[in-house]
Design a protein around this motif. Structure first.
Motif, PDB file in Angstrom:
ATOM      1  N   ASN A   1       1.173  -1.113  -0.040  1.00  0.00           N
ATOM      2  CA  ASN A   1       0.610  -0.068  -0.046  1.00  0.00           C
ATOM      3  C   ASN A   1       0.990   1.321  -0.064  1.00  0.00           C
ATOM      4  OD1 ASN A   1      -2.671  -1.402   0.283  1.00  0.00           O
ATOM      5  ND2 ASN A   1      -1.589  -2.055   2.473  1.00  0.00           N
ATOM      6  N   THR A   2       0.168   2.074  -0.625  1.00  0.00           N
ATOM      7  CA  THR A   2       1.046   3.809  -0.628  1.00  0.00           C
ATOM      8  C   THR A   2       0.563   4.797  -0.579  1.00  0.00           C
ATOM      9  OG1 THR A   2       2.591   2.100  -2.601  1.00  0.00           O
ATOM     10  CG2 THR A   2       2.388   5.120  -3.014  1.00  0.00           C
ATOM     11  N   ARG A   3       1.090   5.700  -0.197  1.00  0.00           N
ATOM     12  CA  ARG A   3       0.421   6.932   0.321  1.00  0.00           C
ATOM     13  C   ARG A   3       1.361   8.152   0.087  1.00  0.00           C
ATOM     14  NH1 ARG A   3       1.060   9.577   4.988  1.00  0.00           N
ATOM     15  NH2 ARG A   3       1.599   8.942   7.237  1.00  0.00           N
ATOM     16  N   PRO A   4       0.986   9.005  -0.365  1.00  0.00           N
ATOM     17  CA  PRO A   4       1.613  10.262  -0.136  1.00  0.00           C
ATOM     18  C   PRO A   4       2.094  11.268   0.851  1.00  0.00           C
ATOM     19  CG  PRO A   4      -0.657  10.936  -0.631  1.00  0.00           C
ATOM     20  CD  PRO A   4      -0.601   9.271  -0.125  1.00  0.00           C
ATOM     21  N   ILE A   5       3.297  11.336   1.205  1.00  0.00           N
ATOM     22  CA  ILE A   5       3.330  11.916   2.261  1.00  0.00           C
ATOM     23  C   ILE A   5       4.324  13.161   2.339  1.00  0.00           C
ATOM     24  CG2 ILE A   5       4.290  10.257   3.729  1.00  0.00           C
ATOM     25  CD1 ILE A   5       7.413  10.365   3.119  1.00  0.00           C
ATOM     26  N   THR A   6       4.558  14.252   2.979  1.00  0.00           N
ATOM     27  CA  THR A   6       5.418  15.070   2.493  1.00  0.00           C
ATOM     28  C   THR A   6       7.116  15.142   2.980  1.00  0.00           C
ATOM     29  OG1 THR A   6       5.128  15.865   5.179  1.00  0.00           O
ATOM     30  CG2 THR A   6       3.505  16.976   3.272  1.00  0.00           C
ATOM     31  N   ALA A   7       7.549  16.303   2.461  1.00  0.00           N
ATOM     32  CA  ALA A   7       9.331  15.901   2.595  1.00  0.00           C
ATOM     33  C   ALA A   7       9.753  15.793   4.023  1.00  0.00           C
ATOM     34  CB  ALA A   7       9.872  16.983   2.328  1.00  0.00           C
ATOM     35  N   SER A   8       8.630  16.742   4.720  1.00  0.00           N
ATOM     36  CA  SER A   8       8.768  16.686   6.501  1.00  0.00           C
ATOM     37  C   SER A   8       8.308  15.327   7.097  1.00  0.00           C
ATOM     38  CB  SER A   8       8.274  17.390   6.992  1.00  0.00           C
ATOM     39  OG  SER A   8       6.970  17.989   6.961  1.00  0.00           O
ATOM     40  N   GLU A   9       7.853  14.777   6.248  1.00  0.00           N
ATOM     41  CA  GLU A   9       7.111  13.432   7.029  1.00  0.00           C
ATOM     42  C   GLU A   9       8.403  12.048   6.884  1.00  0.00           C
ATOM     43  OE1 GLU A   9       2.410  12.603   7.405  1.00  0.00           O
ATOM     44  OE2 GLU A   9       2.713  13.183   4.857  1.00  0.00           O
ATOM     45  N   ARG A  10       9.234  12.549   5.991  1.00  0.00           N
ATOM     46  CA  ARG A  10      10.450  11.320   5.581  1.00  0.00           C
ATOM     47  C   ARG A  10      11.087  10.487   7.011  1.00  0.00           C
ATOM     48  NH1 ARG A  10      13.953  13.449   1.889  1.00  0.00           N
ATOM     49  NH2 ARG A  10      14.985  10.931   1.903  1.00  0.00           N
ATOM     50  N   ARG A  11      11.024  10.058   6.456  1.00  0.00           N
ATOM     51  CA  ARG A  11      11.981   9.043   7.837  1.00  0.00           C
ATOM     52  C   ARG A  11      13.286   8.696   8.282  1.00  0.00           C
ATOM     53  NH1 ARG A  11       9.826  11.843   9.544  1.00  0.00           N
ATOM     54  NH2 ARG A  11       7.684  11.970  10.773  1.00  0.00           N
ATOM     55  N   PHE A  12      13.624   8.029   6.265  1.00  0.00           N
ATOM     56  CA  PHE A  12      14.151   6.847   5.782  1.00  0.00           C
ATOM     57  C   PHE A  12      15.094   8.307   4.536  1.00  0.00           C
ATOM     58  CE2 PHE A  12      11.402   3.421   5.378  1.00  0.00           C
ATOM     59  CZ  PHE A  12      11.424   2.920   6.525  1.00  0.00           C
ATOM     60  N   ARG A  13      16.405   8.776   5.456  1.00  0.00           N
ATOM     61  CA  ARG A  13      17.202   9.631   4.229  1.00  0.00           C
ATOM     62  C   ARG A  13      18.917   9.820   4.751  1.00  0.00           C
ATOM     63  NH1 ARG A  13      14.764  14.975   4.773  1.00  0.00           N
ATOM     64  NH2 ARG A  13      12.270  14.724   6.074  1.00  0.00           N
ATOM     65  N   TRP A  14      19.018   8.409   4.647  1.00  0.00           N
ATOM     66  CA  TRP A  14      20.630   8.352   5.419  1.00  0.00           C
ATOM     67  C   TRP A  14      21.036   8.122   3.350  1.00  0.00           C
ATOM     68  CZ3 TRP A  14      16.262   4.170   5.531  1.00  0.00           C
ATOM     69  CH2 TRP A  14      16.440   3.259   4.591  1.00  0.00           C
ATOM     70  N   PRO A  15      21.864   8.045   2.917  1.00  0.00           N
ATOM     71  CA  PRO A  15      22.967   9.229   1.482  1.00  0.00           C
ATOM     72  C   PRO A  15      22.539   7.533   0.779  1.00  0.00           C
ATOM     73  CG  PRO A  15      24.682   9.320   2.916  1.00  0.00           C
ATOM     74  CD  PRO A  15      23.429   8.402   4.239  1.00  0.00           C
TER      75      PRO A  15
END
Length: 157
Positions: free
Chosen positions: A127-141
């Motif tokens: 299942n996929t849902r839109p998120i905002t950039a600020s909701e991102r949790r996976f920010r590693w390179p």
């Protein structure tokens, strides 16, 4: 492409199943369809959302389409259950689309392996849902998730 063994091999223990899940996550985070396909049998069968694929060539084609559309893809997988030659996984991944909009996908996979540790069956429900950039949790390179990055449970997923 070869059918070289991919340890760990079944029957799985908690430790070997956990290792198998991390190795699969690491491969997918390369976003290299050919490399990923080598973890599957030559005649592997997939169900991925509404798509079905059989064999490595179809897997490569599916993943090539996927990563052309899902940009900046980062994935976390977690062992859910295991028994003998089967592993159940839950996962989440984040990506942006061609417009720059971010999305998070959640899902479950059921895996079955041959005696060489190659996956012969993969059933994925996503299942996929839109998120905002600020909701991102996976920010590693881009690439392998760092060992100290929180897992799904730690993130409340």
């Amino acid at each position: 492409m070869t059918d070289t063994a991919r340890p760990p091999v079944p029957p799985f223990t908690r430790e070997s199943a956990t290792e198998k899940v991390r190795l699969a996550e690491d491969a997918w985070n390369t976003r290299d369809p050919r490399r990923v396909s080598l973890g599957y049998t030559a005649d592997s069968r997939w169900r991925n959302r509404t798509e079905f694929a059989t064999g490595r060539d179809e897997i490569v084609a599916l993943l090539t389409r996927k990563w052309a559309a899902e940009l900046d893809y980062r994935l976390v997988k977690e062992l859910w259950a295991w028994d003998g030659n089967r592993i159940a996984v839950r996962f989440a991944y984040e990506h942006r689309d061609g417009t720059g909009a971010w999305h998070r996908s959640y899902g479950n996979e059921n895996w079955e392996f041959d005696e060489h540790g190659l996956m012969r069956t993969r059933h994925a429900s996503i299942n996929t849902r839109p998120i905002t950039a600020s909701e991102r949790r996976f920010r590693w390179p881009l690439g392998r998730r760092p060992d100290d990055h929180p897992g799904l449970g730690d993130l409340g997923f």
